[in-house]
Design a protein around this motif. Structure first.
Motif, PDB file in Angstrom:
ATOM      1  N   LEU A 149       1.024  -1.126   0.124  1.00 37.72           N
ATOM      2  CA  LEU A 149       0.069   0.020   0.128  1.00 37.72           C
ATOM      3  C   LEU A 149       0.753   1.339   0.062  1.00 37.72           C
ATOM      4  O   LEU A 149       1.983   1.097   0.270  1.00 37.72           O
ATOM      5  CB  LEU A 149      -1.024  -0.044   1.227  1.00 37.72           C
ATOM      6  CG  LEU A 149      -2.179  -0.809   1.228  1.00 37.72           C
ATOM      7  CD1 LEU A 149      -1.802  -2.434   1.348  1.00 37.72           C
ATOM      8  CD2 LEU A 149      -3.167  -0.617   2.355  1.00 37.72           C
ATOM      9  N   ILE A 150       0.470   2.272  -0.190  1.00 41.74           N
ATOM     10  CA  ILE A 150       1.025   3.661  -0.263  1.00 41.74           C
ATOM     11  C   ILE A 150       0.402   4.534   0.656  1.00 41.74           C
ATOM     12  O   ILE A 150      -0.981   4.732   0.332  1.00 41.74           O
ATOM     13  CB  ILE A 150       1.279   4.380  -1.481  1.00 41.74           C
ATOM     14  CG1 ILE A 150       2.240   3.572  -2.577  1.00 41.74           C
ATOM     15  CG2 ILE A 150       1.771   5.610  -1.614  1.00 41.74           C
ATOM     16  CD1 ILE A 150       1.627   2.240  -3.237  1.00 41.74           C
ATOM     17  N   LYS A 151       0.800   5.113   1.566  1.00 41.17           N
ATOM     18  CA  LYS A 151       0.049   6.043   2.511  1.00 41.17           C
ATOM     19  C   LYS A 151       0.531   7.543   2.187  1.00 41.17           C
ATOM     20  O   LYS A 151       1.615   7.847   1.973  1.00 41.17           O
ATOM     21  CB  LYS A 151       0.580   5.850   4.097  1.00 41.17           C
ATOM     22  CG  LYS A 151       0.251   6.715   4.893  1.00 41.17           C
ATOM     23  CD  LYS A 151       0.892   6.381   6.368  1.00 41.17           C
ATOM     24  CE  LYS A 151       0.239   7.614   7.169  1.00 41.17           C
ATOM     25  NZ  LYS A 151       0.990   7.397   8.841  1.00 41.17           N
ATOM     26  N   ASN A 152      -0.234   8.124   2.083  1.00 37.83           N
ATOM     27  CA  ASN A 152      -0.207   9.643   2.095  1.00 37.83           C
ATOM     28  C   ASN A 152      -1.356  10.333   2.647  1.00 37.83           C
ATOM     29  O   ASN A 152      -2.211  10.792   2.272  1.00 37.83           O
ATOM     30  CB  ASN A 152      -0.131  10.275   0.549  1.00 37.83           C
ATOM     31  CG  ASN A 152      -0.025  11.916   0.541  1.00 37.83           C
ATOM     32  OD1 ASN A 152       0.997  12.094   1.135  1.00 37.83           O
ATOM     33  ND2 ASN A 152      -0.222  12.486  -0.755  1.00 37.83           N
ATOM     34  N   ILE A 153      -1.103  10.655   4.057  1.00 40.13           N
ATOM     35  CA  ILE A 153      -2.225  11.016   5.070  1.00 40.13           C
ATOM     36  C   ILE A 153      -1.711  12.422   5.857  1.00 40.13           C
ATOM     37  O   ILE A 153      -0.505  12.199   6.310  1.00 40.13           O
ATOM     38  CB  ILE A 153      -2.595   9.852   5.895  1.00 40.13           C
ATOM     39  CG1 ILE A 153      -3.223   8.805   5.239  1.00 40.13           C
ATOM     40  CG2 ILE A 153      -3.690  10.288   7.055  1.00 40.13           C
ATOM     41  CD1 ILE A 153      -3.454   7.764   6.004  1.00 40.13           C
ATOM     42  N   GLU A 154      -2.542  13.438   5.900  1.00 38.35           N
ATOM     43  CA  GLU A 154      -2.410  14.396   6.623  1.00 38.35           C
ATOM     44  C   GLU A 154      -3.109  14.164   8.046  1.00 38.35           C
ATOM     45  O   GLU A 154      -4.318  14.170   8.231  1.00 38.35           O
ATOM     46  CB  GLU A 154      -3.120  15.644   5.902  1.00 38.35           C
ATOM     47  CG  GLU A 154      -2.802  16.913   6.621  1.00 38.35           C
ATOM     48  CD  GLU A 154      -1.440  17.351   6.970  1.00 38.35           C
ATOM     49  OE1 GLU A 154      -0.886  17.035   7.841  1.00 38.35           O
ATOM     50  OE2 GLU A 154      -0.782  17.682   5.921  1.00 38.35           O
ATOM     51  N   CYS A 155      -2.120  14.117   9.005  1.00 39.58           N
ATOM     52  CA  CYS A 155      -2.847  13.813  10.337  1.00 39.58           C
ATOM     53  C   CYS A 155      -2.821  15.173  11.311  1.00 39.58           C
ATOM     54  O   CYS A 155      -3.145  15.143  12.247  1.00 39.58           O
ATOM     55  CB  CYS A 155      -2.058  12.607  10.997  1.00 39.58           C
ATOM     56  SG  CYS A 155      -1.822  11.097   9.969  1.00 39.58           S
ATOM     57  N   SER A 156      -2.469  15.917  10.807  1.00 35.88           N
ATOM     58  CA  SER A 156      -2.398  17.274  11.662  1.00 35.88           C
ATOM     59  C   SER A 156      -3.037  18.476  11.089  1.00 35.88           C
ATOM     60  O   SER A 156      -3.192  18.730   9.725  1.00 35.88           O
ATOM     61  CB  SER A 156      -0.722  17.867  11.760  1.00 35.88           C
ATOM     62  OG  SER A 156      -0.765  19.227  12.399  1.00 35.88           O
ATOM     63  N   THR A 157      -3.754  19.309  11.613  1.00 32.00           N
ATOM     64  CA  THR A 157      -4.389  20.341  11.244  1.00 32.00           C
ATOM     65  C   THR A 157      -3.734  21.798  11.171  1.00 32.00           C
ATOM     66  O   THR A 157      -4.185  22.750  10.447  1.00 32.00           O
ATOM     67  CB  THR A 157      -6.020  20.712  11.785  1.00 32.00           C
ATOM     68  OG1 THR A 157      -5.657  20.758  13.098  1.00 32.00           O
ATOM     69  CG2 THR A 157      -6.818  19.365  11.664  1.00 32.00           C
ATOM     70  N   THR A 158      -2.828  21.594  11.929  1.00 36.23           N
ATOM     71  CA  THR A 158      -2.037  23.093  12.203  1.00 36.23           C
ATOM     72  C   THR A 158      -0.557  22.924  11.610  1.00 36.23           C
ATOM     73  O   THR A 158      -0.025  24.351  11.474  1.00 36.23           O
ATOM     74  CB  THR A 158      -1.821  23.333  13.854  1.00 36.23           C
ATOM     75  OG1 THR A 158      -1.176  22.115  14.237  1.00 36.23           O
ATOM     76  CG2 THR A 158      -3.164  23.513  14.516  1.00 36.23           C
ATOM     77  N   ASP A 159       0.123  21.971  11.407  1.00 33.24           N
ATOM     78  CA  ASP A 159       1.248  21.854  10.657  1.00 33.24           C
ATOM     79  C   ASP A 159       1.289  20.914   9.713  1.00 33.24           C
ATOM     80  O   ASP A 159       1.591  19.462   9.806  1.00 33.24           O
ATOM     81  CB  ASP A 159       2.547  21.337  11.639  1.00 33.24           C
ATOM     82  CG  ASP A 159       3.877  21.404  11.260  1.00 33.24           C
ATOM     83  OD1 ASP A 159       3.815  21.766  10.059  1.00 33.24           O
ATOM     84  OD2 ASP A 159       4.619  20.781  11.877  1.00 33.24           O
ATOM     85  N   THR A 160       0.851  21.292   8.550  1.00 33.02           N
ATOM     86  CA  THR A 160       0.400  20.337   7.319  1.00 33.02           C
ATOM     87  C   THR A 160       1.688  19.997   6.637  1.00 33.02           C
ATOM     88  O   THR A 160       2.867  20.741   6.692  1.00 33.02           O
ATOM     89  CB  THR A 160      -0.400  20.899   6.491  1.00 33.02           C
ATOM     90  OG1 THR A 160      -0.064  22.340   5.802  1.00 33.02           O
ATOM     91  CG2 THR A 160      -1.906  21.207   7.109  1.00 33.02           C
ATOM     92  N   ASN A 161       1.711  18.910   5.937  1.00 29.72           N
ATOM     93  CA  ASN A 161       2.475  18.167   5.518  1.00 29.72           C
ATOM     94  C   ASN A 161       3.038  19.123   4.090  1.00 29.72           C
ATOM     95  O   ASN A 161       2.298  19.747   3.550  1.00 29.72           O
ATOM     96  CB  ASN A 161       2.340  17.005   4.685  1.00 29.72           C
ATOM     97  CG  ASN A 161       2.187  15.814   6.025  1.00 29.72           C
ATOM     98  OD1 ASN A 161       2.555  16.206   7.195  1.00 29.72           O
ATOM     99  ND2 ASN A 161       1.430  14.945   5.744  1.00 29.72           N
ATOM    100  N   PRO A 162       4.224  18.926   3.597  1.00 29.55           N
ATOM    101  CA  PRO A 162       4.750  19.584   2.174  1.00 29.55           C
ATOM    102  C   PRO A 162       3.994  18.591   1.134  1.00 29.55           C
ATOM    103  O   PRO A 162       3.513  17.343   1.567  1.00 29.55           O
ATOM    104  CB  PRO A 162       6.131  19.302   2.224  1.00 29.55           C
ATOM    105  CG  PRO A 162       6.509  18.288   3.163  1.00 29.55           C
ATOM    106  CD  PRO A 162       5.432  18.251   4.116  1.00 29.55           C
TER     107      PRO A 162
END
Length: 678
Positions: free
Chosen positions: A452-465
């Motif tokens: 599988l490939i994971k690409n998940i944003e788990c934060s609402t204040t410090d988002t991923n590039p």
């Protein structure tokens, strides 16, 4: 492949012998009694320091970097070194890293010999070098480190050239283990002694079942677990074959052979439990080394405890690849070994070895190649065992080890949700699988592993590039020799981008693995990495994954599952005009196309009376099928060149020619038709 060499200090070294010995047992050493192979002991003595010679390490690194063949497949770590008393020769043990996980492969180290010249520089001989054996025979401790075969290489025996069948994989039915070495085995001297040996592992001390029936011939399980200086083993004699054969099981655990089998001549049936796996002796991790030798080549290692010989070609009835009709069995191979030696390669193998009754089962969701962008992953599966299933574990592998994620399941079958933000799985590719436990405490192997490939944003204040692979006309083409390019955007905190890493996956998602293409740490020239697809079959089902990491360690992913390898040129069919051509203008018509990536454009040029080529039009749309040339005049010979270019950059050129009235050919020839070459 770049070699990553890491020097590991080991303090188990012998005063009177050498670190290079690889024996299987550990009684007091005697002159000339060890064999330099998996059947030998590792000499140990805490008072003998391990070499820290930086020039030696550098020489080995350089030799590996320049090596070819199987040395290009893996990265290596230096386990330890031993320099003889005069400092003129040294032996180095190398451990291969798993290309999938980066962990050390659970098998045996490989060897290299270094010889110092008059200036103190080291000349390195890898063990597949033709000069290796001769050079090592001159090593100070060689006669204490080998038995017969190295010092008397001309007397080394060959295998029988027969195929022996009727074996089953040496673990319980339904369980899955990983092959870590087969025909590529290069840890023995002579190397061909292990050509048909097999190393199997799953990271645990799993139970070994007899691959075929026989009687107990030799055994030893007194060596402490994990010791590199002493190897436990059990050997079964099989008198049903001609000549008699011996099944050798190496690296087994301390005191794991059942007491009732510790008697020479005791009968053992196929599928019967005989010992547990460990990594005693010349080993980099828990695994079983299994091989079969004949009466003709069998000999005893040091102390008469272990059996050694030339591994024979054998087949397993529960292996479907590399099939042998006569024995009705197959041969395990890894993909890179199959590429070198022929046949088919595969990493994981499920045993059919009865009567052991291991639980079985598998995942029904998610499917392989799933791109996971939702933190809540739906997982379902099932287990089966006639004595009853007590629990099921959902497993993930993202750093070389299988770990449980989510809660244990007691319903069978089950459906549950795993919050990936509550796991340690990083963004990128990972594997999920299932393990089933029965009411007797027996676990299954790793069941139905899938990528599988994971690409998940788990934060609402410090988002991923974020990262996006650059496409052409909405498609990602993989050039024969070029680059993959990605664009990036910073996360919400605006931290600098630290790197972009790239992976490639082939078309075989059942047996294939992700190939690490490399890391770009500078935006100079764009975020990019080289790729070469030479020799790959055309197709639109390759995968490319890009992972961006910022200065704070936050990550983002992009993946394309339908990247295109297109090495085939487009086709063109020109309708030729009859000459001599009497009209004032000529319309060239054609049909063309490309079966995979599609046409990008046409270009058309002309040469008049052998002059310079003139470009008429350089970017005709791919739907164009004609062009009118209105500059015809008497006494002309015209050669038109039509070029078709597909979206992958491949091109094809077709030509047509005509002449007008009055044109005189050289030597007086007048031809109404032309060959379509210049």
């Amino acid at each position: 492949m770049t070699k990553s060499i890491k020097f590991g200090i080991i303090v188990l070294i012998l005063l009177s012998a050498t670190l290079i010995a690889i024996t299987l047992i550990n009684p007091p050493p005697t002159q000339g009694s060890n064999d330099f192979s998996e059947g030998t002991e590792s000499p140990t003595d805490p008072s003998d320091p391990v070499s820290t010679n930086p020039d030696l390490i550098s020489a080995v690194e350089s030799a590996l970097k320049d090596a070819s063949g199987h040395w290009k497949i893996f990265n290596y770590q230096i386990e330890h070194t031993q320099i003889q008393d005069d400092g003129q020769m040294a032996i180095v043990w190398l451990s291969a890293e798993d290309p999938e996980t980066g962990e050390l492969m659970a098998r045996e180290p490989e060897l290299t010999l270094a010889i110092a010249d008059e200036h103190g520089s080291w000349d390195v001989l890898l063990e597949d070098n033709p000069k290796f054996i001769e050079a090592f025979s001159k090593f100070q401790y060689a006669e204490k480190s080998v038995q017969g075969d190295l010092l008397h290489i001309s007397e080394a025996k060959a295998q029988s050239n027969k195929v022996f069948g009727g074996y089953y994989l040496p673990w319980a039915e339904g369980l899955e283990k990983r092959l870590t070495w087969s025909v590529g085995h290069s840890s023995c001297t002579p190397v061909y002694y292990c050509t048909h040996a097999f190393d199997f592992a799953d990271g645990t001390m799993f139970p070994i079942m007899a691959a075929k029936g026989g009687t107990v011939f030799r055994w030893r399980d007194s060596c402490p677990n994990n010791t590199p200086s002493c190897t436990n083993s059990i050997t079964l004699q099989d008198k049903s074959t001609t000549p008699w054969t011996y099944q050798i099981y190496l690296h087994i655990a301390n005191n794991s052979i059942p007491n009732h089998l510790k008697q020479v001549g005791t009968p053992v049936t196929q599928g019967q439990f005989i010992a547990n796996v460990d990594n005693t002796g010349y080993s980099t991790g828990h695994h079983v080394h299994f091989m079969v030798v004949t009466e003709d080549t069998r000999y005893f290692s040091q102390g008469m405890q272990s059996v050694w010989g030339v591994a024979e070609d054998i087949t397993f009835r529960d292996v479907s690849i590399n099939w042998d009709e006569a024995t009705q069995g197959g041969r395990p191979r890894l993909a890179y070994e199959a590429a070198t030696y022929g046949g088919v390669g595969k990493t994981y193998y499920v045993s059919g070895n009865k009567p052991a009754k291991a639980p079985t089962g598998g995942l029904t969701a998610p499917s392989a190649e799933t791109y996971v962008t939702n933190r809540n992953l739906s997982v379902s599966g099932w287990g089966q065992q006639n004595v009853g299933v007590v629990k099921l574990e959902i497993l993930a592998n993202y750093n070389g080890a299988w770990v449980q994620i989510g809660s244990e399941q007691t319903q069978n079958p089950f459906t549950t949700t795993v919050d990936l933000c509550k796991t340690s799985i990083p963004n990128g590719h990972f594997q999920v699988a299932l393990r089933v436990w029965d009411n007797k405490g027996n676990p299954s192997g790793i069941l139905t592993p899938r990528t599988l490939i994971k690409n998940i944003e788990c934060s609402t204040t410090d988002t991923n590039p974020s990262v996006s692979l650059v496409k052409t006309d909405g498609l990602l083409f993989l050039p024969e020799n070029g680059h993959v390019v990605a664009n990036v955007a910073k996360g919400s905190m605006g931290r600098a981008i630290a790197s972009v890493e790239f992976w490639f996956h082939g078309r075989d998602w059942e047996n294939g693995t992700w190939v690490y293409l490399g890391k770009d740490i500078s935006e100079t020239g764009g975020w990019t990495i080289p790729i070469n697809t030479t020799g790959m079959a055309d197709g639109d089902d390759y995968a490319i994954l890009a992972l961006v990491t910022d200065a704070g360690g936050k990550t983002g992913v992009d993946v394309v599952f339908d990247a295109i390898v297109d090495g085939t040129s487009p086709w063109i069919s020109i309708n030729h005009l009859q000459s001599p051509f009497t009209k004032n203008s000529a319309t060239i018509t054609w049909t063309g196309g490309d079966q995979l990536s599609g046409l990008k454009h046409y270009s058309l040029s002309v040469r008049v009376n052998g002059g310079a080529e003139q470009v008429l039009v350089s970017n005709l749309p791919p739907t164009t099928t004609s062009y009118t040339y209105d500059k015809l005049a008497p006494k002309q010979l015209l050669l038109f060149s039509l070029t078709a270019v597909d979206r992958a950059g491949n091109s094809t050129v077709e030509r047509t020619a005509l002449y007008t009235p009055g044109y005189e050919f050289e030597y007086g020839y007048h031809l109404p038709l032309f060959f379509m070459s210049e």
